[in-house]
Design a protein around this motif. Structure first.
Motif, short mmCIF file in Angstrom:
data_model
loop_
_atom_site.label_atom_id
_atom_site.label_comp_id
_atom_site.label_asym_id
_atom_site.label_seq_id
_atom_site.Cartn_x
_atom_site.Cartn_y
_atom_site.Cartn_z
N LEU A 92 44.85 56.59 30.54
CA LEU A 92 43.64 56.46 31.00
C LEU A 92 42.48 56.22 30.13
CD1 LEU A 92 42.71 56.51 33.91
CD2 LEU A 92 41.77 58.74 33.41
N GLY A 93 42.44 56.43 28.81
CA GLY A 93 41.48 56.24 28.04
C GLY A 93 41.18 54.57 27.71
N THR A 94 42.31 53.84 28.05
CA THR A 94 42.03 52.58 27.64
C THR A 94 41.28 51.82 28.82
OG1 THR A 94 43.99 51.87 28.80
CG2 THR A 94 44.22 52.39 26.52
N ILE A 95 41.23 52.55 29.83
CA ILE A 95 40.42 52.01 30.88
C ILE A 95 38.88 52.34 30.86
CG2 ILE A 95 39.89 52.02 33.41
CD1 ILE A 95 42.93 52.67 33.90
N ILE A 96 38.91 53.59 30.20
CA ILE A 96 37.53 54.23 29.87
C ILE A 96 36.51 53.16 28.73
CG2 ILE A 96 35.91 55.91 29.08
CD1 ILE A 96 38.13 57.71 30.33
N ILE A 97 37.43 53.01 27.70
CA ILE A 97 37.06 51.92 26.66
C ILE A 97 36.80 50.55 26.96
CG2 ILE A 97 37.66 53.76 24.82
CD1 ILE A 97 39.83 51.72 24.11
N ARG A 98 37.52 50.15 27.78
CA ARG A 98 37.51 48.77 28.12
C ARG A 98 36.37 48.54 29.24
NH1 ARG A 98 37.03 44.19 29.71
NH2 ARG A 98 38.14 42.75 30.25
N GLU A 99 35.99 49.44 30.15
CA GLU A 99 34.83 49.46 31.01
C GLU A 99 33.57 49.61 30.59
OE1 GLU A 99 31.65 50.44 33.75
OE2 GLU A 99 32.55 51.88 32.13
N LEU A 100 33.49 50.59 29.39
CA LEU A 100 32.20 50.72 28.68
C LEU A 100 32.06 49.44 27.89
CD1 LEU A 100 32.27 51.39 25.56
CD2 LEU A 100 32.95 53.58 26.49
N ASN A 187 42.87 50.38 40.87
CA ASN A 187 43.28 49.12 40.93
C ASN A 187 42.14 48.13 40.88
OD1 ASN A 187 45.85 49.04 40.17
ND2 ASN A 187 46.78 48.12 42.10
N PRO A 188 41.27 48.25 41.74
CA PRO A 188 40.20 47.10 41.91
C PRO A 188 39.42 46.89 40.54
CG PRO A 188 40.09 48.68 43.91
CD PRO A 188 40.79 49.16 42.92
N LEU A 189 39.30 48.13 39.85
CA LEU A 189 38.73 48.02 38.53
C LEU A 189 39.40 47.10 37.48
CD1 LEU A 189 36.23 48.45 36.55
CD2 LEU A 189 37.48 50.68 35.94
N LEU A 190 40.89 47.37 37.66
CA LEU A 190 41.89 46.61 36.64
C LEU A 190 41.86 45.12 36.98
CD1 LEU A 190 44.68 49.32 36.67
CD2 LEU A 190 42.86 48.85 35.00
N THR A 191 41.70 44.97 38.27
CA THR A 191 41.69 43.31 38.92
C THR A 191 40.54 42.74 37.99
OG1 THR A 191 42.89 44.03 41.02
CG2 THR A 191 41.86 41.99 40.77
N PHE A 192 39.21 43.28 38.40
CA PHE A 192 38.22 42.80 37.53
C PHE A 192 38.38 42.68 36.17
CE2 PHE A 192 34.24 43.77 35.42
CZ PHE A 192 33.32 42.71 35.62
N PHE A 193 38.92 43.52 35.49
CA PHE A 193 39.42 43.40 33.82
C PHE A 193 40.06 42.23 33.80
CE2 PHE A 193 38.98 48.32 33.03
CZ PHE A 193 37.49 47.99 32.91
N ARG A 194 41.25 41.90 34.42
CA ARG A 194 42.17 40.69 34.35
C ARG A 194 41.23 39.21 34.49
NH1 ARG A 194 45.39 44.13 37.27
NH2 ARG A 194 45.28 43.11 39.20
N ILE A 195 40.37 39.57 35.56
CA ILE A 195 39.84 38.08 35.82
C ILE A 195 38.90 37.94 34.61
CG2 ILE A 195 38.08 36.95 37.20
CD1 ILE A 195 39.44 38.67 39.68
N ASN A 196 38.04 38.88 34.15
CA ASN A 196 36.92 38.88 33.06
C ASN A 196 37.82 39.29 31.89
OD1 ASN A 196 34.34 38.29 34.71
ND2 ASN A 196 35.67 39.72 35.80
N ASP A 197 38.14 38.38 31.06
CA ASP A 197 39.10 38.62 29.98
C ASP A 197 37.88 39.23 28.78
OD1 ASP A 197 40.81 38.94 27.82
OD2 ASP A 197 40.67 37.07 27.26
N SER A 198 38.07 40.35 28.25
CA SER A 198 37.18 40.64 26.96
C SER A 198 37.27 39.93 25.85
CB SER A 198 37.53 41.96 26.66
OG SER A 198 36.55 42.55 25.64
N LYS A 199 36.07 39.37 25.42
CA LYS A 199 35.88 38.48 24.17
C LYS A 199 35.96 39.54 23.11
CE LYS A 199 35.55 35.10 26.95
NZ LYS A 199 36.64 34.26 27.31
N VAL A 200 36.20 40.67 23.10
CA VAL A 200 36.08 41.60 21.93
C VAL A 200 37.70 41.70 21.34
CG1 VAL A 200 35.90 44.09 21.16
CG2 VAL A 200 34.20 43.11 22.69
N PRO A 201 37.76 41.51 20.07
CA PRO A 201 39.26 41.44 19.38
C PRO A 201 39.89 42.75 20.11
CG PRO A 201 37.54 41.05 17.74
CD PRO A 201 36.91 41.60 19.03
#
Length: 262
Positions: A92-100, A187-201
């Protein structure tokens, strides 16, 4: 403020911040600190209600959302005057760091996602909804044990299971319910992540036996060539505990490959 601890390198100005998952604490990184400190400054945090972040202040807070939790991590960085950091998360920590990172990209140098959660499959969704319905009638520790066995079912996963169950025993029941409700709405937050790919390495480190989450991560990385995936053989969900030497070497090599020479 969240409880934190630092482990400083003699000369490095690079920081690596470790964020644990639900039911854990910063103690789950005990197999990482020594290796990472050889190259970087290390910051460990206990999320609200976990580890040593159990002050009465957190008991009174009823708002549990990923952005609020992420802001509490940012508060620690601000307090230590850390302008940017590499983040390492587990489960779950991966969701937190991805969201911030989505909200504060300038604070994130890179992401290392161990046992990453990027999509709950049908089984996972059913389990979460069932747990949400039963969380008020079943003792929380029994519910946590059940989910630990579902995610980490094999005998070789026992160390990881025991570590997380022992940490979960330290949670208050109200705290567990708040976090469980948060997870069940992910799940809604994870869907948002998949659509908006992070540009951070980003580096994903997954276990070959992480049947709940590996398939979705494999597809995600396949769709986004800028992200990297390393799969550790004969390993389950909690990769940093089950295969620490491989996890550490892979993560440190990645960080060195993207960090400026000092």
């Amino acid at each position: 403020m969240l409880y934190y601890s630092t482990h400083l390198h003699a000369t490095s100005n690079q920081w690596v911040t470790f964020v644990h998952g639900a039911g854990g604490s910063s103690s789950i990184w005990y197999k990482q600190v020594r290796d990472f400190q050889k190259h970087f400054n290390v910051l460990l945090v206990d999320l609200r209600g976990h580890g040593k972040s159990k002050k009465p202040f957190y008991e009174k807070l009823k708002q549990y959302s990923f952005d609020v939790i992420g802001d509490e991590v940012i508060d620690v960085l601000d307090h230590l005057k850390i302008k940017s950091t590499h983040f390492v998360g587990i489960s779950l920590g991966t969701i937190i760091i991805r969201e911030l990172t989505e909200r504060y990209p300038q604070r994130t140098n890179s992401l290392i996602m161990g046992g990453a959660v990027m999509k709950l499959n049908l089984r996972g969704q059913v389990l979460m909804r069932t747990g949400a319905l039963l969380k008020s009638v079943i003792p929380y520790l029994l519910l946590y044990r059940f989910f630990a066995f579902i995610i980490m079912p094999k005998k070789k996963h026992q160390e990881s299971r025991n570590l997380f169950i022992n940490e979960a025993k330290k949670l208050y029941q109200k705290e567990f319910k708040r976090w469980f409700t948060l997870i069940s709405e992910v799940n809604p937050l994870l869907t948002f992540f998949r659509i908006n790919d992070s540009k951070v390495p980003t580096l994903y480190i997954m276990g070959s036996e992480d049947h709940m989450f590996l398939p979705s991560i494999t597809k995600l990385v396949g769709d986004h060539p800028s992200a990297r995936l390393h799969v550790i053989k004969d390993c389950g969900h909690v990769v940093n505990v089950e295969q620490p030497h491989i996890f550490n070497a892979t993560a440190i090599d990645f960080l060195k490959s993207i960090s400026p020479k000092q």
